[in-house]
Design a protein around this motif. Structure first.
Motif, mmCIF file in Angstrom:
data_model
loop_
_atom_site.group_PDB
_atom_site.id
_atom_site.type_symbol
_atom_site.label_atom_id
_atom_site.label_comp_id
_atom_site.label_asym_id
_atom_site.label_seq_id
_atom_site.Cartn_x
_atom_site.Cartn_y
_atom_site.Cartn_z
ATOM 1 N N ILE A 44 0.856 -1.251 0.166
ATOM 2 C CA ILE A 44 -0.191 0.060 -0.045
ATOM 3 C C ILE A 44 0.722 1.004 0.043
ATOM 4 O O ILE A 44 0.538 2.317 -0.830
ATOM 5 N N MET A 45 1.897 1.486 0.796
ATOM 6 C CA MET A 45 2.862 2.393 0.964
ATOM 7 C C MET A 45 3.527 2.747 -0.416
ATOM 8 O O MET A 45 3.820 3.705 -0.674
ATOM 9 N N THR A 46 3.973 1.638 -1.221
ATOM 10 C CA THR A 46 4.712 1.667 -2.331
ATOM 11 C C THR A 46 3.725 2.254 -3.512
ATOM 12 O O THR A 46 3.960 3.060 -4.276
ATOM 13 N N LEU A 47 2.559 1.618 -3.380
ATOM 14 C CA LEU A 47 1.609 2.414 -4.494
ATOM 15 C C LEU A 47 1.105 3.541 -4.170
ATOM 16 O O LEU A 47 0.889 4.408 -5.084
ATOM 17 N N LEU A 48 0.789 4.010 -2.981
ATOM 18 C CA LEU A 48 0.604 5.309 -2.771
ATOM 19 C C LEU A 48 1.750 6.630 -2.871
ATOM 20 O O LEU A 48 1.507 7.704 -3.434
ATOM 21 N N PHE A 49 2.800 6.197 -2.273
ATOM 22 C CA PHE A 49 3.959 7.203 -2.147
ATOM 23 C C PHE A 49 5.091 7.125 -3.004
ATOM 24 O O PHE A 49 6.016 7.889 -2.933
ATOM 25 N N ARG A 50 5.228 5.973 -3.808
ATOM 26 C CA ARG A 50 6.324 5.719 -4.704
ATOM 27 C C ARG A 50 5.915 5.614 -6.197
ATOM 28 O O ARG A 50 6.302 4.950 -7.081
ATOM 29 N N LEU A 226 5.568 9.960 7.444
ATOM 30 C CA LEU A 226 4.531 10.830 8.177
ATOM 31 C C LEU A 226 4.674 12.161 7.625
ATOM 32 O O LEU A 226 3.568 12.766 7.546
ATOM 33 N N ARG A 227 5.793 12.692 7.100
ATOM 34 C CA ARG A 227 5.813 14.104 6.590
ATOM 35 C C ARG A 227 4.857 14.083 5.390
ATOM 36 O O ARG A 227 4.299 15.049 5.015
ATOM 37 N N ALA A 228 4.977 12.772 4.433
ATOM 38 C CA ALA A 228 4.234 12.847 3.043
ATOM 39 C C ALA A 228 2.745 12.806 3.530
ATOM 40 O O ALA A 228 1.684 13.244 2.812
ATOM 41 N N SER A 229 2.316 12.018 4.553
ATOM 42 C CA SER A 229 1.121 11.978 4.822
ATOM 43 C C SER A 229 0.352 13.210 5.375
ATOM 44 O O SER A 229 -0.566 13.706 4.960
ATOM 45 N N MET A 230 1.284 13.874 6.158
ATOM 46 C CA MET A 230 0.683 15.187 6.725
ATOM 47 C C MET A 230 0.736 16.322 5.553
ATOM 48 O O MET A 230 0.025 17.227 5.451
ATOM 49 N N ASP A 231 1.667 16.183 4.599
ATOM 50 C CA ASP A 231 1.521 16.973 3.376
ATOM 51 C C ASP A 231 0.370 16.987 2.610
ATOM 52 O O ASP A 231 -0.349 17.746 2.084
ATOM 53 N N GLU A 232 -0.153 15.723 2.478
ATOM 54 C CA GLU A 232 -1.531 15.310 1.702
ATOM 55 C C GLU A 232 -2.604 16.179 2.507
ATOM 56 O O GLU A 232 -3.522 16.305 1.825
ATOM 57 N N GLN A 237 -3.949 21.936 -1.719
ATOM 58 C CA GLN A 237 -4.712 23.153 -2.475
ATOM 59 C C GLN A 237 -5.679 22.782 -3.094
ATOM 60 O O GLN A 237 -5.999 22.039 -4.088
ATOM 61 N N LEU A 238 -6.897 23.681 -2.745
ATOM 62 C CA LEU A 238 -8.213 23.553 -3.609
ATOM 63 C C LEU A 238 -8.069 24.045 -5.041
ATOM 64 O O LEU A 238 -8.625 23.496 -5.835
#
Length: 252
Positions: A44-50, A226-232, A237-238
């Motif tokens: 899941i993490m690879t598909l979402l963030f890589r 964690l930083r990537a999740s918080m950036d999301e 931006q709308l």
């Protein structure tokens, strides 16, 4: 050969077999659990963030993470159980073969580690169950050795597991301290310093306040995932959504 000798040999063989079975079970259990817990997470993490990786690279990345997690758990469990067994049988050997030489520093040091400074037991066979520590500090020493040699090598997987355990250990120590002060709760109760209706909101406030300060002021110190999740969440931006909608409208 006397019947007592045969009985003693049979008991020793049974205990050795039980200890080897516990070690082998820990090896298999560690590998199995590592695959079960890491495979869905890594996928899941690879598909979402890589998204920068190709399909083949994603498969290799997932396989590498799963293999590392499973092999490390298996290695740690094997080392841990092996050291417990070694302590147990070293203690038995020292009790069955006392030495008249009080200046044997090696033997004295081994006895200090295995039996502790105040032990005067004369057990002929290990008294604890196979795969379990005979003394509480045996698990501390065995865990520390396994942690140093297996988890002491820095990697993203190892760091994640060590940080996870750090939080769990702190929670466990807080609960144990609470139990020493207020008494151990009944089985059906879950009241502790981390479940108490007055202290838990304060804990939640402190944790979320600190993580948001770090995210806003020093995001580089946070873990990448964690930083990537918080950036999301907090950097969304709308205008991106509006541009996507407008592009879809222009294409019709």
């Amino acid at each position: 050969m006397s019947s007592s000798t045969i009985l003693s040999s049979s008991a020793i063989l049974k205990h050795l077999t039980d200890e080897m079975s516990a070690i082998l079970g820990a090896l298999v259990g560690g590998a199995k659990y590592g695959i079960k817990i890491r495979l869905p997470h890594a996928l899941i993490m690879t598909l979402l963030f890589r998204r920068d990786l190709s399909s083949k690279q994603k498969i290799r990345s997932v396989a590498k993470l799963v293999l590392e997690h499973a092999s490390n758990l298996a290695a740690f469990a094997t080392i841990y159980k092996s050291i417990l067994a070694a302590f147990k049988w070293s203690s038995r050997y020292l009790r069955q073969h006392p030495s008249s030489n009080d200046r044997d520093l090696g033997r004295l040091f081994l006895r200090l580690i295995v039996d502790g400074p105040f032990s005067k037991g004369t057990h002929s066979l290990p008294t604890s169950m196979a795969g379990h520590p005979e003394r509480p500090y045996h698990s501390l020493i065995a865990g520390a050795c396994g942690g140093y040699f297996v988890w002491g090598r820095y990697s993203s997987v190892n760091q994640q597991i060590v940080l996870y355990l750090t939080s769990r250990v702190l929670v466990g120590l807080a609960k144990r301290t609470w139990e020493h002060v207020h008494g151990k709760p009944h089985h059906e109760e879950r009241i502790s310093i981390l479940h108490h209706p007055k202290t838990y909101p304060l804990l939640a406030a402190a944790v979320w306040g600190l993580v948001m300060v770090l995210f806003e002021e020093s995001p580089h110190v946070l873990h990448r995932s964690l930083r990537a999740s918080m950036d999301e969440i907090y950097r969304f931006q709308l205008s991106h959504l509006s541009s996507t909608v407008s592009n879809e409208g222009d294409g019709k």
